[in-house]
Write a protein that holds these residues in place. Structure first.
Motif, PDB file in Angstrom:
ATOM      1  N   UNK A 144       0.810  -1.153  -0.116  1.00 37.95           N
ATOM      2  CA  UNK A 144      -0.020   0.030   0.194  1.00 37.95           C
ATOM      3  C   UNK A 144       0.842   1.166  -0.012  1.00 37.95           C
ATOM      4  N   UNK A 145       0.260   2.317   0.448  1.00 40.91           N
ATOM      5  CA  UNK A 145       1.094   3.491   0.442  1.00 40.91           C
ATOM      6  C   UNK A 145       0.698   4.277   1.708  1.00 40.91           C
ATOM      7  N   UNK A 146       1.507   5.234   2.057  1.00 42.73           N
ATOM      8  CA  UNK A 146       1.242   6.277   3.135  1.00 42.73           C
ATOM      9  C   UNK A 146       1.445   7.636   2.756  1.00 42.73           C
ATOM     10  N   UNK A 147       0.308   8.565   2.774  1.00 43.98           N
ATOM     11  CA  UNK A 147       0.555   9.790   2.116  1.00 43.98           C
ATOM     12  C   UNK A 147       0.307  11.070   2.924  1.00 43.98           C
ATOM     13  N   UNK A 148       0.589  12.007   2.511  1.00 37.54           N
ATOM     14  CA  UNK A 148       0.504  13.441   3.166  1.00 37.54           C
ATOM     15  C   UNK A 148      -0.329  14.396   2.223  1.00 37.54           C
ATOM     16  N   UNK A 149      -1.304  14.925   2.321  1.00 34.31           N
ATOM     17  CA  UNK A 149      -2.017  15.824   1.237  1.00 34.31           C
ATOM     18  C   UNK A 149      -2.338  17.035   1.746  1.00 34.31           C
ATOM     19  N   UNK A 150      -2.140  18.135   0.968  1.00 33.08           N
ATOM     20  CA  UNK A 150      -2.772  19.386   1.299  1.00 33.08           C
ATOM     21  C   UNK A 150      -3.707  19.764   0.240  1.00 33.08           C
ATOM     22  N   UNK A 151      -5.084  20.220   0.417  1.00 32.99           N
ATOM     23  CA  UNK A 151      -5.926  20.808  -0.277  1.00 32.99           C
ATOM     24  C   UNK A 151      -5.691  22.409  -0.363  1.00 32.99           C
ATOM     25  N   UNK A 152      -5.448  22.879  -1.450  1.00 33.44           N
ATOM     26  CA  UNK A 152      -5.293  24.360  -1.340  1.00 33.44           C
ATOM     27  C   UNK A 152      -6.200  24.997  -2.456  1.00 33.44           C
ATOM     28  N   UNK A 153      -6.554  26.217  -1.773  1.00 32.11           N
ATOM     29  CA  UNK A 153      -7.600  27.114  -2.781  1.00 32.11           C
ATOM     30  C   UNK A 153      -6.976  27.779  -3.695  1.00 32.11           C
ATOM     31  N   UNK A 154      -7.512  28.909  -4.276  1.00 28.98           N
ATOM     32  CA  UNK A 154      -6.721  29.502  -5.295  1.00 28.98           C
ATOM     33  C   UNK A 154      -6.040  30.851  -4.947  1.00 28.98           C
ATOM     34  N   UNK A 155      -5.669  30.909  -3.228  1.00 32.32           N
ATOM     35  CA  UNK A 155      -4.965  31.933  -2.739  1.00 32.32           C
ATOM     36  C   UNK A 155      -3.721  31.989  -3.453  1.00 32.32           C
ATOM     37  N   UNK A 156      -2.953  30.733  -3.492  1.00 28.53           N
ATOM     38  CA  UNK A 156      -1.503  30.621  -3.961  1.00 28.53           C
ATOM     39  C   UNK A 156      -1.286  30.259  -5.423  1.00 28.53           C
ATOM     40  N   UNK A 157      -2.253  29.564  -5.915  1.00 23.73           N
ATOM     41  CA  UNK A 157      -2.114  28.766  -7.264  1.00 23.73           C
ATOM     42  C   UNK A 157      -3.411  29.292  -8.128  1.00 23.73           C
ATOM     43  N   UNK A 158      -3.264  29.908  -9.238  1.00 22.45           N
ATOM     44  CA  UNK A 158      -4.456  30.396  -9.955  1.00 22.45           C
ATOM     45  C   UNK A 158      -5.070  29.204 -11.034  1.00 22.45           C
ATOM     46  N   UNK A 159      -5.908  29.363 -11.476  1.00 22.94           N
ATOM     47  CA  UNK A 159      -6.714  28.572 -12.521  1.00 22.94           C
ATOM     48  C   UNK A 159      -5.768  28.661 -13.632  1.00 22.94           C
ATOM     49  N   UNK A 160      -4.942  29.521 -14.209  1.00 22.26           N
ATOM     50  CA  UNK A 160      -4.161  29.559 -15.259  1.00 22.26           C
ATOM     51  C   UNK A 160      -3.087  28.727 -15.487  1.00 22.26           C
ATOM     52  N   UNK A 161      -2.851  28.017 -13.821  1.00 22.07           N
ATOM     53  CA  UNK A 161      -1.743  26.808 -13.961  1.00 22.07           C
ATOM     54  C   UNK A 161      -2.300  25.386 -14.181  1.00 22.07           C
ATOM     55  N   UNK A 162      -3.608  25.340 -14.361  1.00 24.27           N
ATOM     56  CA  UNK A 162      -4.161  24.066 -14.274  1.00 24.27           C
ATOM     57  C   UNK A 162      -3.699  23.359 -15.734  1.00 24.27           C
ATOM     58  N   UNK A 163      -3.677  23.774 -16.619  1.00 22.43           N
ATOM     59  CA  UNK A 163      -3.230  23.179 -18.037  1.00 22.43           C
ATOM     60  C   UNK A 163      -1.872  22.486 -17.759  1.00 22.43           C
ATOM     61  N   UNK A 164      -0.852  23.514 -17.137  1.00 24.39           N
ATOM     62  CA  UNK A 164       0.511  22.966 -16.971  1.00 24.39           C
ATOM     63  C   UNK A 164       0.566  22.000 -16.001  1.00 24.39           C
ATOM     64  N   UNK A 165      -0.314  21.802 -14.967  1.00 27.42           N
ATOM     65  CA  UNK A 165      -0.306  20.895 -13.913  1.00 27.42           C
ATOM     66  C   UNK A 165      -0.971  19.575 -14.538  1.00 27.42           C
ATOM     67  N   UNK A 166      -1.943  19.680 -15.408  1.00 26.52           N
ATOM     68  CA  UNK A 166      -2.578  18.352 -16.029  1.00 26.52           C
ATOM     69  C   UNK A 166      -1.322  17.811 -17.062  1.00 26.52           C
ATOM     70  N   UNK A 167      -0.289  18.488 -17.590  1.00 24.74           N
ATOM     71  CA  UNK A 167       0.648  18.086 -18.391  1.00 24.74           C
ATOM     72  C   UNK A 167       1.777  17.283 -17.717  1.00 24.74           C
ATOM     73  N   UNK A 168       2.211  18.184 -16.235  1.00 32.24           N
ATOM     74  CA  UNK A 168       3.136  17.583 -15.573  1.00 32.24           C
ATOM     75  C   UNK A 168       2.678  17.659 -14.240  1.00 32.24           C
ATOM     76  N   UNK A 169       2.043  16.583 -13.748  1.00 32.13           N
ATOM     77  CA  UNK A 169       1.430  16.862 -12.151  1.00 32.13           C
ATOM     78  C   UNK A 169       2.449  16.335 -11.306  1.00 32.13           C
ATOM     79  N   UNK A 170       3.441  15.353 -11.661  1.00 35.93           N
ATOM     80  CA  UNK A 170       4.399  14.638 -10.723  1.00 35.93           C
ATOM     81  C   UNK A 170       6.033  15.538 -10.981  1.00 35.93           C
TER      82      UNK A 170
END
Length: 273
Positions: A85-111
């Motif tokens: 299995x796996x052990x993970x730590x996650x943060x869910x962040x609103x748009x305060x620090x990351x804007x929607x304009x970065x969504x395309x780049x994040x889809x292309x290179x999420x890791x």
């Protein structure tokens, strides 16, 4: 021998940090997430094992040295990539620090293979687990967000400003004025008319210490004086700005080498000698 039962360990909370919707820690051995979406950015690190997931019809994985950033509103799933299995730590962040304009780049290179970023995200989780360390968490988050923006949009990334001594001195004066009550990083940035990341870098560059470390040092110094005056640790924690006595103890021991109780007892013994 009976088969080992699947493990599902989860902890979640909402810290008092602008931009952080939720902190989520989990250990799963067999659980698999179906396709789903979030309305927030998902910043993920895996401490043990690995996760495989599909995002925008492409398969991805999370080796130990990566940071994964999944954009909001984009469907994805997730399942263990190793037998244990796996052990993970996650943060869910609103748009305060990351804007929607970065969504395309994040889809292309999420890791993102970035050991320094991976270390910083782990340090942020540690700070978020300690109530009273909000300034440290805010400082770490703003630098993490800056690095993420640079990784996702390298051509448009602005150069890091040269640290300004005047800016650093102004923040130090603010911290000195508010040792007990503290100040949020966003408020300090508004008062001195600077971006939060620039403010942290300016202060650290000028004084060789991060703003949250400076503030905790000042609080511990005040605590030492009050303990020498004979005031009990619980009362000292309250008047010097710590969240509670355990918060005082952790920082006091880190900076002084002993607990506040031990420090006070030794002081009383020497006064009687």
């Amino acid at each position: 021998m009976a088969p080992q039962r699947p493990q599902q360990e989860v902890s979640a909370w909402r810290p008092r940090i602008p931009g952080v919707v939720e902190v989520f820690h989990a250990h799963f051995t067999e659980y698999a997430y179906p396709m789903h979406v979030h309305d927030a950015w998902t910043l993920l690190i895996v401490d043990d094992g690995a996760v495989r997931y599909d995002l925008d019809r492409h398969e991805h994985g999370t080796p130990h040295d990566t940071v994964s950033l999944l954009p909001p509103h984009v469907p994805h799933n997730g399942s263990p990539a190793t037998p244990h299995g796996f052990r993970k730590r996650v943060l869910y962040l609103d748009g305060t620090h990351l804007s929607d304009t970065l969504i395309g780049s994040a889809v292309d290179q999420p890791d993102l293979r970035d050991p320094e970023l991976r270390l910083r995200v782990g340090q942020l989780h540690t700070a978020l687990g300690h109530p009273g360390d909000e300034l440290e968490a805010e400082s770490r988050l703003t630098l993490i967000a800056e690095r993420l923006r640079t990784r996702l949009r390298p051509a448009a990334a602005a150069p890091i400003p040269v640290p300004g001594p005047v800016l650093a001195r102004t923040l130090r004066e603010l911290l000195d004025e508010r040792v007990a009550e503290g100040i949020a990083l966003d408020e300090a940035a508004r008062l001195v008319h600077a971006h939060p990341a620039h403010l942290v870098r300016a202060f650290s560059g000028a004084y060789g210490i991060a703003p949250h470390q400076y503030l905790m040092s000042r609080r511990v110094d005040r605590a030492r004086r009050l303990l020498l005056d004979g005031r009990p640790p619980g009362e000292v924690a309250t008047v010097t700005g710590f969240y509670d006595q355990s918060h005082l103890t952790r920082h006091f021991r880190k900076l002084v080498g002993v607990t506040p109780g031990r420090y006070a007892r030794d002081a009383r013994r020497l006064r009687r000698a």
